[in-house]
Scaffold this active site. Structure first.
Site, PDB file in Angstrom:
ATOM      1  N   ASP A  73       0.860  -1.178   0.000  1.00 15.30           N
ATOM      2  CA  ASP A  73       0.000   0.000   0.000  1.00 15.30           C
ATOM      3  C   ASP A  73       0.900   1.232   0.000  1.00 15.30           C
ATOM      4  O   ASP A  73       2.079   1.157   0.374  1.00 15.30           O
ATOM      5  CB  ASP A  73      -0.876  -0.034   1.260  1.00 15.30           C
ATOM      6  CG  ASP A  73      -1.686   1.233   1.444  1.00 15.30           C
ATOM      7  OD1 ASP A  73      -2.388   1.634   0.498  1.00 15.30           O
ATOM      8  OD2 ASP A  73      -1.608   1.822   2.538  1.00 15.30           O
ATOM      9  N   ASP A  75      -0.288   5.072   0.834  1.00 13.83           N
ATOM     10  CA  ASP A  75      -0.555   6.087   1.852  1.00 13.83           C
ATOM     11  C   ASP A  75      -0.479   5.503   3.259  1.00 13.83           C
ATOM     12  O   ASP A  75      -1.118   4.482   3.561  1.00 13.83           O
ATOM     13  CB  ASP A  75      -1.934   6.695   1.632  1.00 13.83           C
ATOM     14  CG  ASP A  75      -2.023   7.438   0.315  1.00 13.83           C
ATOM     15  OD1 ASP A  75      -2.006   8.680   0.341  1.00 13.83           O
ATOM     16  OD2 ASP A  75      -2.090   6.774  -0.736  1.00 13.83           O
TER      17      ASP A  75
END
Length: 279
Positions: A73, A75
């Site tokens: 991922d 953020d």
């Protein structure tokens, strides 16, 4: 057979663990390992809370040398910010958007509807805002470059996937040498954000689909993947991968991941691979 990994070179703590559990430590570069006969011999959460350090149990039958793909991922995982929250700051809506983001990360709100609601609030912002966020606010989390370089040296492919936006994932991938990326596409009208995205929404199931597609393209099994995430939107891809790491994550993610890093940087993930000292 399991190994307890202590993600630190603090020899005082390692010595205390030896005494408390009557096990011998194995010193590596940057961490200690302890051989265990049962995964129930130690309480990981108690150790983490007592020493404020990262501890994980790994099954010695899992072959980290077979990992061929890492998917992370972006953020709050590979980078320290939530890009959409920082974009919203330019419209004086950061608090409002951050609250929706947090609820989505906790799994309280449906991701698709939360994304639509947040992006709509950005309508009318000048496209130059994205560049300002990338240049002035986006920073990789500690240890990110060390991890990426290590994986590259091990011939392990790397990928970014995000419920955020391609403007940031594509640019970050290029700047850091990450091989693949996927995220949502922001619509632009006359140099301004339209308040909409185009194409399919990159939600939890689409993140998992991305992992599957990459495995197919790279001729890898899902068991040969390592995934890293911090929010509920990452759970589908983490559940199907060979080994998953919750990085400074929400409780729901920590509970379901194979391992977690809650105190150290991303480079602590290197410890899982290095049965021999790494330098």
């Amino acid at each position: 057979m399991y190994q307890l990994i202590f993600h630190s070179n603090n020899s005082d703590i390692a010595n205390q663990i030896e005494k408390d559990f009557e096990i011998k430590s194995i010193k590596h570069d940057g961490h200690f390992r302890f051989n265990l006969t049962s995964e129930n011999k130690v309480n990981l959460q108690s150790l983490r809370e007592k020493y404020h350090e990262d501890f994980n149990l790994v099954d010695q039958s899992f072959r980290f040398e077979d990992i061929g793909l890492m998917v992370s991922d972006m953020d709050s995982t590979m980078i320290s910010i939530e890009c959409i929250d920082e974009i919203a700051d330019f419209a004086n809506l950061k608090d409002q958007v951050s609250e929706i983001t947090e609820q989505a990360m906790q799994g309280i709100l449906d991701f698709n509807s939360s994304l639509k609601k947040r992006v709509a609030l950005l309508k009318g912002l000048d496209l130059s805002v994205l560049n300002e966020v990338y240049i002035d606010r986006l920073k990789t989390n500690p240890g990110a470059e060390l991890l990426i370089n290590f994986l590259r040296n091990q011939n392990i492919k790397t990928a970014l996937v995000s419920g955020g936006f391609t403007y940031f994932t594509d640019r970050l991938a290029k700047d850091t040498g990450i091989d693949f990326s996927r995220a949502n596409v922001l619509e632009v009208e006359n140099g301004h954000l339209s308040g909409k995205t185009s194409g399919r929404v990159i939600n939890s199931s689409e993140k998992a689909n991305f992992v599957k597609e990459l495995c197919q393209d790279l001729n890898l099994n899902l068991s040969q993947t390592l995934t890293i995430g911090d929010g509920a939107n990452d759970l589908d891809m983490m559940n199907l991968s060979g080994f998953s790491v919750a990085y400074h994550a929400k409780p729901v993610v920590i509970e379901r991941a194979n391992a977690c890093i809650c105190y150290g940087g991303l480079d602590k993930i290197i410890d899982f691979f290095t049965k021999k000292p790494f330098s």
